[in-house]
Design an enzyme around this catalytic site. Structure first.
Site, PDB file in Angstrom:
ATOM      1  N   LYS A  68      49.917  24.287   7.782  1.00  0.00           N
ATOM      2  CA  LYS A  68      49.865  25.758   7.689  1.00  0.00           C
ATOM      3  C   LYS A  68      50.361  26.343   8.994  1.00  0.00           C
ATOM      4  CE  LYS A  68      48.653  29.687   5.804  1.00  0.00           C
ATOM      5  NZ  LYS A  68      50.030  30.167   6.113  1.00  0.00           N
ATOM      6  N   LYS A  92      43.862  25.143  15.668  1.00  0.00           N
ATOM      7  CA  LYS A  92      43.379  26.483  15.319  1.00  0.00           C
ATOM      8  C   LYS A  92      42.641  26.435  13.981  1.00  0.00           C
ATOM      9  CE  LYS A  92      46.476  29.612  16.132  1.00  0.00           C
ATOM     10  NZ  LYS A  92      47.593  30.585  16.030  1.00  0.00           N
ATOM     11  N   LYS A 104      54.647  24.537  11.719  1.00  0.00           N
ATOM     12  CA  LYS A 104      55.325  25.723  12.251  1.00  0.00           C
ATOM     13  C   LYS A 104      56.809  25.606  11.961  1.00  0.00           C
ATOM     14  CE  LYS A 104      54.158  29.361  14.808  1.00  0.00           C
ATOM     15  NZ  LYS A 104      52.795  29.931  14.882  1.00  0.00           N
ATOM     16  N   THR A 188      45.198  39.355  12.638  1.00  0.00           N
ATOM     17  CA  THR A 188      45.208  38.715  13.957  1.00  0.00           C
ATOM     18  C   THR A 188      44.617  39.666  14.988  1.00  0.00           C
ATOM     19  OG1 THR A 188      47.204  37.578  13.252  1.00  0.00           O
ATOM     20  CG2 THR A 188      46.613  37.382  15.575  1.00  0.00           C
ATOM     21  N   ASN A 219      53.345  42.749  16.234  1.00  0.00           N
ATOM     22  CA  ASN A 219      52.221  42.918  15.297  1.00  0.00           C
ATOM     23  C   ASN A 219      50.883  42.666  15.986  1.00  0.00           C
ATOM     24  OD1 ASN A 219      50.164  41.341  13.488  1.00  0.00           O
ATOM     25  ND2 ASN A 219      51.225  42.707  12.088  1.00  0.00           N
ATOM     26  N   SER A 351      45.093  34.423   6.177  1.00  0.00           N
ATOM     27  CA  SER A 351      46.099  33.700   5.377  1.00  0.00           C
ATOM     28  C   SER A 351      45.387  32.757   4.401  1.00  0.00           C
ATOM     29  CB  SER A 351      47.012  32.865   6.281  1.00  0.00           C
ATOM     30  OG  SER A 351      48.071  33.635   6.783  1.00  0.00           O
TER      31      SER A 351
END
Ligand code: GLU
Length: 416
Positions: A68, A92, A104, A188, A219, A351
């Site tokens: 992820k 994380k 990623k 976030t 963001n 997410s």
């Protein structure tokens, strides 16, 4: 000085493994990404010419669940950076205790130089090129630096086209009308707000007495600024690629966000308000504030400037903003750092909620999403904080003690 962020990952993992008392073989596999894919992405540009962009998707771990992590569009993307970012996602997700590994993606491109049509073609072709290794139960991309919900919509459509499927859960951070989650766009920043509040509480500082400097107004930076401002903090400094803005009375965050969102290409350089003083990015990082939030890129707080940091505490909005050397200096100076893998995990936590909603085909109200996020952040923060206290280590090491243990346990249970 060439800086390899993956060395940063390895150093942190080694340190945690040593404290956990692991023998070399117990965590050896965690040091290597499971899979690294490099793709060349041809795009027909608006002027009719063909440009070939380089892209990557790295899956660091799938021990605890599907890989992820986001997709980054930036001119400085490289394989080592994507590798490091994918490993950080593993830790994380393990720190937040959500059932994912880490991955990623990235493309070497400056998205601000491409038209909307060119970006769409680039995104769609990238989705097609990495389609064989991703999927709702294999690897689930999301936005990161330089990408957003609109791009995730194109990504979703191309993946669904090449696989002849309807799988909204293949990507998160997508538009609401395609199965995105309420609250994901702010998630976030909201997680950063919670972590900042919890840390201030531990230090007996009222949020209304806190001053905050934020590096980066993408963001993460802008949502953190907005939510912390709403919570009562005074945002005195922010910066973007054009430099920084400082106002001792507190910046007008809603006016800044509105200006930056108004049109593509707007930067802080074009914004003004009464009492605003222009500062450099270095000055922002070294400003005398209660909380510094680096919310831009890696390697911002390093051996060269760590000693000059005057913030009382740091909450990492970006991934990997502090180098290993800087970490040691900050620790000696007694500046607590809420590490990236905890501080900015609100995005991937929502997410996960988005993916769960897609799989259930049942959607939650925003209040429910935000409350579930708060509960996750509260337990993750306290687990890390308590671990750091118990072992007398930094919160970063505390987070790695928790997450590395979870990843290694899963690896062991699977066997090789
Ligand atoms: N790009 C974000 C991160 O670095 C979000 C990843 C996700 O939601 O999968 O955490």
């Amino acid at each position: 000085m060439s800086y390899n962020p993956y060395d940063n990952v390895l150093a942190t993992v080694e340190n945690a493994a040593k404290i956990l008392g692991y023998a070399k073989d117990e965590y050896e596999v965690v040091k290597y990404p499971e899979r690294e894919l490099k793709v060349n992405i041809p795009v027909k540009m608006d002027d009719g010419s063909i440009r070939v962009f380089e892209g990557f998707r790295v899956q660091h771990s799938t021990a605890r669940g599907p890989a992820k992590g986001g997709i980054r569009f930036h001119q400085n993307v490289n394989k080592d950076e994507v590798k490091a970012l994918s490993a950080w996602m593993t830790f994380k997700c393990a720190t937040a205790d959500i059932p994912y590994g880490g991955g990623k993606g990235g493309i070497i491109v400056n998205p601000s130089e491409l038209s909307s049509g060119e970006l769409e073609r680039l995104t769609r072709r990238f989705a097609k090129e990495i389609a064989p290794i991703i999927g709702p139960d294999k690897d689930i991309p999301a936005p990161d630096v330089g990408t957003n919900a609109e791009l995730m919509g194109w990504f979703l459509d191309s993946y669904n086209t090449v696989t002849s499927s309807h799988s909204p859960a293949v990507v998160t951070g997508k538009p609401l009308c395609l199965g995105g989650s309420k609250g994901r766009n702010e998630a976030t920043g909201r997680g950063i707000m919670f972590n900042t509040m919890y840390l201030l509480e531990k230090h007996n500082i009222d949020i209304h007495d806190a001053t905050i400097a934020i590096q980066g107004m993408g963001n993460v930076g802008s949502q953190s600024a907005r939510l912390l401002h709403e919570a009562g903090a005074k945002i005195v400094a922010v910066s973007d690629v054009s430099g920084g803005a400082f106002n001792p009375n507190g910046l007008n965050i809603s006016a800044i966000c509105a200006y930056l969102a108004e049109k593509k290409g707007n930067t802080l350089a074009g914004y003004n308000e009464e009492g605003l003083v222009r500062i450099s990015n270095e000055e922002l990082l070294e400003s005398d504030v209660t909380v510094l939030i680096p919310a831009a890129l890696e390697n911002q707080i390093n051996a060269d400037n760590a000693d000059k940091i005057r913030a009382k505490m740091i909450v990492e909005g970006a991934n990997g903003p502090t180098t290993v050397e800087a970490d040691e200096i900050l620790e000696k100076k007694g500046i607590p750092v809420v590490p990236d893998i905890l501080a900015n995990s609100g995005g991937v936590v929502v997410s996960y909620f988005e993916w769960v909603q897609n799989k259930q085909g049942y959607y939650w109200e925003e209040d429910e999403v935000n409350e579930k996020l708060r509960a996750k952040m509260y337990s993750a923060f306290n687990a890390v904080y308590d671990m750091a206290k118990e072992k007398n280590v930094s919160m970063r090491t505390g987070a790695y003690l928790i997450s590395l243990k979870r990843v290694v346990e899963a690896e062991k249970a699977r066997g090789i």
